[in-house]
Motif scaffolding. Sequence first.
Motif, PDB file in Angstrom:
ATOM      1  N   GLY A  22       0.791  -1.219   0.000  1.00 45.34           N
ATOM      2  CA  GLY A  22       0.000   0.000   0.000  1.00 45.34           C
ATOM      3  C   GLY A  22       0.825   1.272   0.000  1.00 45.34           C
ATOM      4  O   GLY A  22       1.066   1.863  -1.041  1.00 45.34           O
ATOM      5  N   LYS A  23       1.292   1.687   1.175  1.00 47.01           N
ATOM      6  CA  LYS A  23       1.899   3.013   1.319  1.00 47.01           C
ATOM      7  C   LYS A  23       3.137   3.226   0.457  1.00 47.01           C
ATOM      8  O   LYS A  23       3.268   4.273  -0.189  1.00 47.01           O
ATOM      9  CB  LYS A  23       2.213   3.287   2.788  1.00 47.01           C
ATOM     10  CG  LYS A  23       0.960   3.407   3.626  1.00 47.01           C
ATOM     11  CD  LYS A  23       1.292   3.599   5.096  1.00 47.01           C
ATOM     12  CE  LYS A  23       0.014   3.613   5.921  1.00 47.01           C
ATOM     13  NZ  LYS A  23       0.297   3.707   7.357  1.00 47.01           N
ATOM     14  N   ASP A 129      -3.256  11.582   0.545  1.00 48.30           N
ATOM     15  CA  ASP A 129      -3.003  13.027   0.528  1.00 48.30           C
ATOM     16  C   ASP A 129      -1.786  13.385   1.373  1.00 48.30           C
ATOM     17  O   ASP A 129      -1.008  14.275   1.006  1.00 48.30           O
ATOM     18  CB  ASP A 129      -4.239  13.787   0.991  1.00 48.30           C
ATOM     19  CG  ASP A 129      -5.387  13.702  -0.010  1.00 48.30           C
ATOM     20  OD1 ASP A 129      -5.155  13.279  -1.169  1.00 48.30           O
ATOM     21  OD2 ASP A 129      -6.523  14.050   0.368  1.00 48.30           O
ATOM     22  N   ASP A 130      -1.597  12.691   2.492  1.00 48.52           N
ATOM     23  CA  ASP A 130      -0.418  12.905   3.327  1.00 48.52           C
ATOM     24  C   ASP A 130       0.844  12.519   2.548  1.00 48.52           C
ATOM     25  O   ASP A 130       1.805  13.292   2.467  1.00 48.52           O
ATOM     26  CB  ASP A 130      -0.547  12.078   4.608  1.00 48.52           C
ATOM     27  CG  ASP A 130       0.599  12.287   5.589  1.00 48.52           C
ATOM     28  OD1 ASP A 130       1.467  13.152   5.367  1.00 48.52           O
ATOM     29  OD2 ASP A 130       0.628  11.559   6.604  1.00 48.52           O
ATOM     30  N   ILE A 131       0.825  11.342   1.937  1.00 48.47           N
ATOM     31  CA  ILE A 131       1.978  10.881   1.156  1.00 48.47           C
ATOM     32  C   ILE A 131       2.204  11.789  -0.043  1.00 48.47           C
ATOM     33  O   ILE A 131       3.346  12.147  -0.355  1.00 48.47           O
ATOM     34  CB  ILE A 131       1.797   9.408   0.732  1.00 48.47           C
ATOM     35  CG1 ILE A 131       1.888   8.495   1.974  1.00 48.47           C
ATOM     36  CG2 ILE A 131       2.821   9.008  -0.330  1.00 48.47           C
ATOM     37  CD1 ILE A 131       1.538   7.040   1.703  1.00 48.47           C
ATOM     38  N   ASP A 132       1.143  12.209  -0.708  1.00 48.88           N
ATOM     39  CA  ASP A 132       1.278  13.066  -1.884  1.00 48.88           C
ATOM     40  C   ASP A 132       1.957  14.387  -1.526  1.00 48.88           C
ATOM     41  O   ASP A 132       2.833  14.858  -2.263  1.00 48.88           O
ATOM     42  CB  ASP A 132      -0.097  13.314  -2.516  1.00 48.88           C
ATOM     43  CG  ASP A 132      -0.008  13.979  -3.881  1.00 48.88           C
ATOM     44  OD1 ASP A 132       0.964  13.735  -4.632  1.00 48.88           O
ATOM     45  OD2 ASP A 132      -0.933  14.752  -4.212  1.00 48.88           O
ATOM     46  N   ALA A 133       1.585  14.983  -0.408  1.00 50.87           N
ATOM     47  CA  ALA A 133       2.216  16.241   0.014  1.00 50.87           C
ATOM     48  C   ALA A 133       3.709  16.033   0.265  1.00 50.87           C
ATOM     49  O   ALA A 133       4.542  16.862  -0.121  1.00 50.87           O
ATOM     50  CB  ALA A 133       1.531  16.778   1.271  1.00 50.87           C
ATOM     51  N   ARG A 134       4.060  14.911   0.878  1.00 52.78           N
ATOM     52  CA  ARG A 134       5.471  14.612   1.151  1.00 52.78           C
ATOM     53  C   ARG A 134       6.233  14.334  -0.148  1.00 52.78           C
ATOM     54  O   ARG A 134       7.384  14.753  -0.299  1.00 52.78           O
ATOM     55  CB  ARG A 134       5.577  13.423   2.098  1.00 52.78           C
ATOM     56  CG  ARG A 134       5.034  13.715   3.488  1.00 52.78           C
ATOM     57  CD  ARG A 134       4.887  12.417   4.285  1.00 52.78           C
ATOM     58  NE  ARG A 134       4.167  12.580   5.513  1.00 52.78           N
ATOM     59  CZ  ARG A 134       4.738  12.668   6.713  1.00 52.78           C
ATOM     60  NH1 ARG A 134       6.058  12.612   6.833  1.00 52.78           N
ATOM     61  NH2 ARG A 134       4.005  12.800   7.794  1.00 52.78           N
ATOM     62  N   VAL A 135       5.601  13.621  -1.073  1.00 54.43           N
ATOM     63  CA  VAL A 135       6.229  13.336  -2.369  1.00 54.43           C
ATOM     64  C   VAL A 135       6.470  14.640  -3.125  1.00 54.43           C
ATOM     65  O   VAL A 135       7.544  14.853  -3.689  1.00 54.43           O
ATOM     66  CB  VAL A 135       5.366  12.361  -3.203  1.00 54.43           C
ATOM     67  CG1 VAL A 135       5.760  12.368  -4.669  1.00 54.43           C
ATOM     68  CG2 VAL A 135       5.454  10.954  -2.633  1.00 54.43           C
ATOM     69  N   ARG A 136       5.475  15.514  -3.138  1.00 55.16           N
ATOM     70  CA  ARG A 136       5.627  16.799  -3.831  1.00 55.16           C
ATOM     71  C   ARG A 136       6.816  17.579  -3.263  1.00 55.16           C
ATOM     72  O   ARG A 136       7.599  18.155  -4.019  1.00 55.16           O
ATOM     73  CB  ARG A 136       4.347  17.626  -3.726  1.00 55.16           C
ATOM     74  CG  ARG A 136       3.217  17.129  -4.595  1.00 55.16           C
ATOM     75  CD  ARG A 136       1.937  17.936  -4.310  1.00 55.16           C
ATOM     76  NE  ARG A 136       0.810  17.474  -5.031  1.00 55.16           N
ATOM     77  CZ  ARG A 136       0.383  17.987  -6.185  1.00 55.16           C
ATOM     78  NH1 ARG A 136       1.040  18.976  -6.755  1.00 55.16           N
ATOM     79  NH2 ARG A 136      -0.686  17.503  -6.779  1.00 55.16           N
ATOM     80  N   ALA A 137       6.942  17.594  -1.936  1.00 54.23           N
ATOM     81  CA  ALA A 137       8.055  18.311  -1.301  1.00 54.23           C
ATOM     82  C   ALA A 137       9.391  17.660  -1.660  1.00 54.23           C
ATOM     83  O   ALA A 137      10.380  18.356  -1.933  1.00 54.23           O
ATOM     84  CB  ALA A 137       7.858  18.358   0.210  1.00 54.23           C
ATOM     85  N   LEU A 138       9.426  16.336  -1.671  1.00 53.76           N
ATOM     86  CA  LEU A 138      10.655  15.620  -2.022  1.00 53.76           C
ATOM     87  C   LEU A 138      11.056  15.917  -3.463  1.00 53.76           C
ATOM     88  O   LEU A 138      12.218  16.231  -3.750  1.00 53.76           O
ATOM     89  CB  LEU A 138      10.475  14.117  -1.820  1.00 53.76           C
ATOM     90  CG  LEU A 138      11.678  13.249  -2.171  1.00 53.76           C
ATOM     91  CD1 LEU A 138      12.808  13.456  -1.162  1.00 53.76           C
ATOM     92  CD2 LEU A 138      11.276  11.781  -2.205  1.00 53.76           C
ATOM     93  N   VAL A 139      10.108  15.823  -4.374  1.00 55.18           N
ATOM     94  CA  VAL A 139      10.385  16.093  -5.788  1.00 55.18           C
ATOM     95  C   VAL A 139      10.865  17.535  -5.949  1.00 55.18           C
ATOM     96  O   VAL A 139      11.833  17.796  -6.672  1.00 55.18           O
ATOM     97  CB  VAL A 139       9.145  15.808  -6.666  1.00 55.18           C
ATOM     98  CG1 VAL A 139       9.322  16.370  -8.078  1.00 55.18           C
ATOM     99  CG2 VAL A 139       8.863  14.310  -6.716  1.00 55.18           C
ATOM    100  N   GLU A 140      10.220  18.457  -5.264  1.00 56.88           N
ATOM    101  CA  GLU A 140      10.621  19.865  -5.359  1.00 56.88           C
ATOM    102  C   GLU A 140      12.040  20.070  -4.837  1.00 56.88           C
ATOM    103  O   GLU A 140      12.802  20.863  -5.397  1.00 56.88           O
ATOM    104  CB  GLU A 140       9.634  20.767  -4.620  1.00 56.88           C
ATOM    105  CG  GLU A 140       9.911  22.245  -4.835  1.00 56.88           C
ATOM    106  CD  GLU A 140      10.008  22.661  -6.299  1.00 56.88           C
ATOM    107  OE1 GLU A 140      10.879  23.508  -6.609  1.00 56.88           O
ATOM    108  OE2 GLU A 140       9.254  22.154  -7.150  1.00 56.88           O
TER     109      GLU A 140
END
Length: 147
Positions: A22-23, A129-140
């Motif tokens: 999953g995660k 949504d929690d993971i997506d926010a963290r992924v966006r920050a990592l990619v950025e």
Amino acid sequence: MPTTTSNDELPGVLFLCVRNKGKSQMAAALARLRGEGVIRAFSAGTHPGDAINQTSAESVAELGADMSGETPQGVTPELLGKVGLVVAIGGEVDTTALEEGGVPVERWVTDEPSLRGIEGLERMRIIRDDIDARVRALVESYRSRGA
């Protein structure tokens, strides 16, 4: 004039959880969506399960990410050779051997809505949504480094 980078030259990130159902699969799917041309995303589990969590797959599909064709897999030396960072998702993932081996590890302890009685697709959307926010920050962070 922009330069072209082959996919093999992009930095690799391994998203790691216990079962890889999953995660970590969600994080990798979202990273492939959000980080195309910036990072290569992989996922694995310390004790892989048998099949993808279909509710997890449904929740990321709502954002345009796809993990439906993935299969849980374990960590291998070949996989570790492709990455420069391991993101351990959840407090229960044992990363001791990786850290002792010099692999950079970042840990994300994500929201767990089931502790508040939230289950099913609603639960997965909150986790997503929690993971997506963290992924966006990592990619950025990779994008801003020019990596």
